[in-house]
Scaffold this motif. Sequence first.
Motif, PDB file in Angstrom:
ATOM      1  N   GLU A   1       0.858  -1.182   0.000  1.00 41.13           N
ATOM      2  CA  GLU A   1       0.000   0.000   0.000  1.00 41.13           C
ATOM      3  C   GLU A   1       0.894   1.233   0.000  1.00 41.13           C
ATOM      4  O   GLU A   1       1.860   1.302   0.756  1.00 41.13           O
TER       5      GLU A   1
ATOM      6  N   ALA B   1      -2.071  -3.316  12.947  1.00 42.03           N
ATOM      7  CA  ALA B   1      -2.848  -2.704  11.854  1.00 42.03           C
ATOM      8  C   ALA B   1      -3.684  -3.791  11.196  1.00 42.03           C
ATOM      9  O   ALA B   1      -3.329  -4.314  10.137  1.00 42.03           O
TER      10      ALA B   1
ATOM     11  N   ALA C   1      -6.274  -5.967   9.112  1.00 43.01           N
ATOM     12  CA  ALA C   1      -6.764  -5.827   7.730  1.00 43.01           C
ATOM     13  C   ALA C   1      -8.231  -6.260   7.666  1.00 43.01           C
ATOM     14  O   ALA C   1      -8.665  -7.142   8.397  1.00 43.01           O
TER      15      ALA C   1
ATOM     16  N   ARG D   1      -7.998  -3.374   3.184  1.00 43.28           N
ATOM     17  CA  ARG D   1      -7.680  -2.106   3.835  1.00 43.28           C
ATOM     18  C   ARG D   1      -7.190  -2.393   5.239  1.00 43.28           C
ATOM     19  O   ARG D   1      -7.626  -3.337   5.885  1.00 43.28           O
ATOM     20  N   ARG D   2      -6.315  -1.542   5.716  1.00 39.54           N
ATOM     21  CA  ARG D   2      -5.793  -1.665   7.078  1.00 39.54           C
ATOM     22  C   ARG D   2      -6.142  -0.412   7.852  1.00 39.54           C
ATOM     23  O   ARG D   2      -6.211   0.665   7.297  1.00 39.54           O
ATOM     24  N   THR D   3      -6.289  -0.574   9.142  1.00 38.06           N
ATOM     25  CA  THR D   3      -6.500   0.566  10.020  1.00 38.06           C
ATOM     26  C   THR D   3      -5.180   0.884  10.704  1.00 38.06           C
ATOM     27  O   THR D   3      -4.271   0.068  10.742  1.00 38.06           O
TER      28      THR D   3
ATOM     29  N   PRO E   1       0.198   5.111   9.304  1.00 33.93           N
ATOM     30  CA  PRO E   1       0.920   4.592   8.141  1.00 33.93           C
ATOM     31  C   PRO E   1       2.093   3.672   8.494  1.00 33.93           C
ATOM     32  O   PRO E   1       2.289   2.638   7.846  1.00 33.93           O
TER      33      PRO E   1
ATOM     34  N   ARG F   1       2.433   1.758  11.081  1.00 32.43           N
ATOM     35  CA  ARG F   1       1.900   0.473  11.536  1.00 32.43           C
ATOM     36  C   ARG F   1       1.338  -0.333  10.377  1.00 32.43           C
ATOM     37  O   ARG F   1       1.487  -1.552  10.331  1.00 32.43           O
ATOM     38  N   ARG F   2       0.674   0.333   9.437  1.00 34.61           N
ATOM     39  CA  ARG F   2       0.129  -0.382   8.273  1.00 34.61           C
ATOM     40  C   ARG F   2       1.250  -0.998   7.445  1.00 34.61           C
ATOM     41  O   ARG F   2       1.177  -2.162   7.031  1.00 34.61           O
TER      42      ARG F   2
ATOM     43  N   GLU G   1       1.997  -5.052   6.858  1.00 34.53           N
ATOM     44  CA  GLU G   1       2.106  -5.700   5.544  1.00 34.53           C
ATOM     45  C   GLU G   1       3.409  -6.482   5.425  1.00 34.53           C
ATOM     46  O   GLU G   1       3.428  -7.611   4.927  1.00 34.53           O
TER      47      GLU G   1
END
Length: 178
Positions: free
Chosen positions: A45, A92, A94, A107-109, A112, A114-115, A119
Amino acid sequence: MTVTFPLTGEPLALDLLNTRPAGQDLIADPAGLAAWLELQSGRLEPVEAGAAEVAAVRAVREAAGAALAAVRAGARPPADALRALNQAAAAAPAHRELDSALTVAVRRTGAPARRLAAELAEAAMELLADPRVGEVRECEAADCVLLFLPAHPRRRWCVASACGNRARVARYYARHKS
């Protein structure tokens, strides 16, 4: 400083581990991380690289490296490495979203950093759980530490046109040395 990534296109976790060739750290700063993320576009992402992202990615890389080294040696991964990967992935979560075109996107919460860490942690988990993880090799060139997952069992070098050529030239000179 111009950052040159010596090997990309391997499984994402190996590409991450290969950001530390021969005593260098190619993602030590936001510019280096941004360059690596650009090479990984479509696999991750999009995120703007800052200090928090650098720290998060380097933490995942350290945990993934320790776990992979243990697995390659036939041992269990260190508990702290597994804990770090699991915590990064859980930080994070998904979820899947359906849009009006009836396409599903993951999508992840979270922030940025942490996302991105989540991943990469999941990519490391996938590699570690892959039955082929035992096939991961280190380049046979004397001065190279890059890792790759060979598509062909006879592959010996990370990049045949670089490390492979250097090895062939060295063998040639050794044979013809008077």
